[in-house]
Design a protein around this motif. Sequence first.
Motif, PDB file in Angstrom:
ATOM      1  N   SER A   1       1.237  -0.833   0.144  1.00 57.30           N
ATOM      2  CA  SER A   1      -0.422   0.026   0.169  1.00 57.30           C
ATOM      3  C   SER A   1       1.062   1.280   0.728  1.00 57.30           C
ATOM      4  CB  SER A   1      -1.312  -0.218   1.148  1.00 57.30           C
ATOM      5  OG  SER A   1      -0.114  -0.429   2.664  1.00 57.30           O
TER       6      SER A   1
ATOM      7  N   MET B   1     -11.463   4.543  -5.058  1.00 55.49           N
ATOM      8  CA  MET B   1     -12.129   4.382  -3.672  1.00 55.49           C
ATOM      9  C   MET B   1     -12.899   4.521  -3.176  1.00 55.49           C
ATOM     10  SD  MET B   1      -8.487   5.296  -1.540  1.00 55.49           S
ATOM     11  CE  MET B   1      -8.939   5.110   0.235  1.00 55.49           C
TER      12      MET B   1
ATOM     13  N   GLY C   1     -14.879   1.759  -4.656  1.00 56.68           N
ATOM     14  CA  GLY C   1     -14.276   0.114  -4.119  1.00 56.68           C
ATOM     15  C   GLY C   1     -14.789  -0.111  -2.752  1.00 56.68           C
ATOM     16  N   ARG C   2     -14.280   0.959  -2.220  1.00 53.42           N
ATOM     17  CA  ARG C   2     -14.645   1.131  -1.092  1.00 53.42           C
ATOM     18  C   ARG C   2     -16.066   1.353   0.146  1.00 53.42           C
ATOM     19  NH1 ARG C   2      -9.887   3.366   1.936  1.00 53.42           N
ATOM     20  NH2 ARG C   2     -11.041   2.748   3.873  1.00 53.42           N
ATOM     21  N   TRP C   3     -16.845   1.305  -1.226  1.00 53.86           N
ATOM     22  CA  TRP C   3     -18.670   2.340  -0.754  1.00 53.86           C
ATOM     23  C   TRP C   3     -19.195   1.615  -0.054  1.00 53.86           C
ATOM     24  CZ3 TRP C   3     -21.115   5.963  -2.065  1.00 53.86           C
ATOM     25  CH2 TRP C   3     -22.781   6.508  -1.390  1.00 53.86           C
ATOM     26  N   SER C   4     -19.208   0.205   0.850  1.00 57.77           N
ATOM     27  CA  SER C   4     -19.822  -0.090   2.173  1.00 57.77           C
ATOM     28  C   SER C   4     -19.277   0.144   3.346  1.00 57.77           C
ATOM     29  CB  SER C   4     -19.903  -1.694   2.340  1.00 57.77           C
ATOM     30  OG  SER C   4     -18.890  -2.651   1.945  1.00 57.77           O
ATOM     31  N   THR C   5     -17.733   0.264   3.346  1.00 52.08           N
ATOM     32  CA  THR C   5     -17.117   1.319   4.316  1.00 52.08           C
ATOM     33  C   THR C   5     -16.837   2.027   4.598  1.00 52.08           C
ATOM     34  OG1 THR C   5     -14.948   0.812   3.640  1.00 52.08           O
ATOM     35  CG2 THR C   5     -15.316  -1.486   4.373  1.00 52.08           C
ATOM     36  N   VAL C   6     -17.591   2.460   3.407  1.00 54.47           N
ATOM     37  CA  VAL C   6     -17.141   4.527   3.803  1.00 54.47           C
ATOM     38  C   VAL C   6     -18.872   4.802   4.388  1.00 54.47           C
ATOM     39  CG1 VAL C   6     -17.214   7.067   2.371  1.00 54.47           C
ATOM     40  CG2 VAL C   6     -15.614   4.993   1.391  1.00 54.47           C
TER      41      VAL C   6
ATOM     42  N   GLU D   1     -22.510  -0.313   5.515  1.00 52.40           N
ATOM     43  CA  GLU D   1     -23.083  -1.521   5.620  1.00 52.40           C
ATOM     44  C   GLU D   1     -24.928  -1.280   5.015  1.00 52.40           C
ATOM     45  OE1 GLU D   1     -22.367  -4.534   3.853  1.00 52.40           O
ATOM     46  OE2 GLU D   1     -20.330  -3.582   4.246  1.00 52.40           O
TER      47      GLU D   1
ATOM     48  N   ALA E   1     -13.406   9.749   3.953  1.00 49.16           N
ATOM     49  CA  ALA E   1     -13.034   8.093   3.942  1.00 49.16           C
ATOM     50  C   ALA E   1     -11.434   8.515   2.343  1.00 49.16           C
ATOM     51  CB  ALA E   1     -13.652   7.858   3.989  1.00 49.16           C
TER      52      ALA E   1
END
Length: 187
Positions: A77, A97, A100-105, A108, A151
Amino acid sequence: MDSGPDEAAASSGASGPELRGVDLARRALEEARAAAKASGKAVGQGRASPRKGGVRALRRRGWSGARPDERDPQLLSAVAGALAKSRGWNGKVAEGMVFGRWSTVVGEDIATHATPISLTDGVLSIQAESTAWATQLRMLQAQLLAKINAAVGQGVVKTLKISGPAAPSWRKGARHVKGLGPRDTYG
């Protein structure tokens, strides 16, 4: 006539007992050194001379010290981040990002009911699965924008465009005639 091992050793010119293992290897090495010396080549134990300069010369050559430096193994990274920064890809990586990281940003619960569609000029288009969720997301727009900026970085997403589910299209094919479509014949 049978020739035994003693006769074979005597005929090959070897004197004494038959050599095996390490002793045989030593004799072969001695013979190779003698042949090299006879042909005028330098004979030694490997290195021609010891290195000069001690520990400092070794450090200059590439040994790292006790503390971390750029020659030590790096996290993927960190290397990818440095590459993106040096090439000017930070904006594109940050945009990726978001998707790619939509659910963590956003969490849920929101991610199961809303999907990011596009990011153009700082405007993130989000499509909700129902009009009720679209209305709820419009009310939470400021909090969503703050979460996204925290994020992926400030300024990547400036505004949100939230829409509900798309209505069915009556348009079929590349060409069509202007008008109401199939509803204009009902009445």
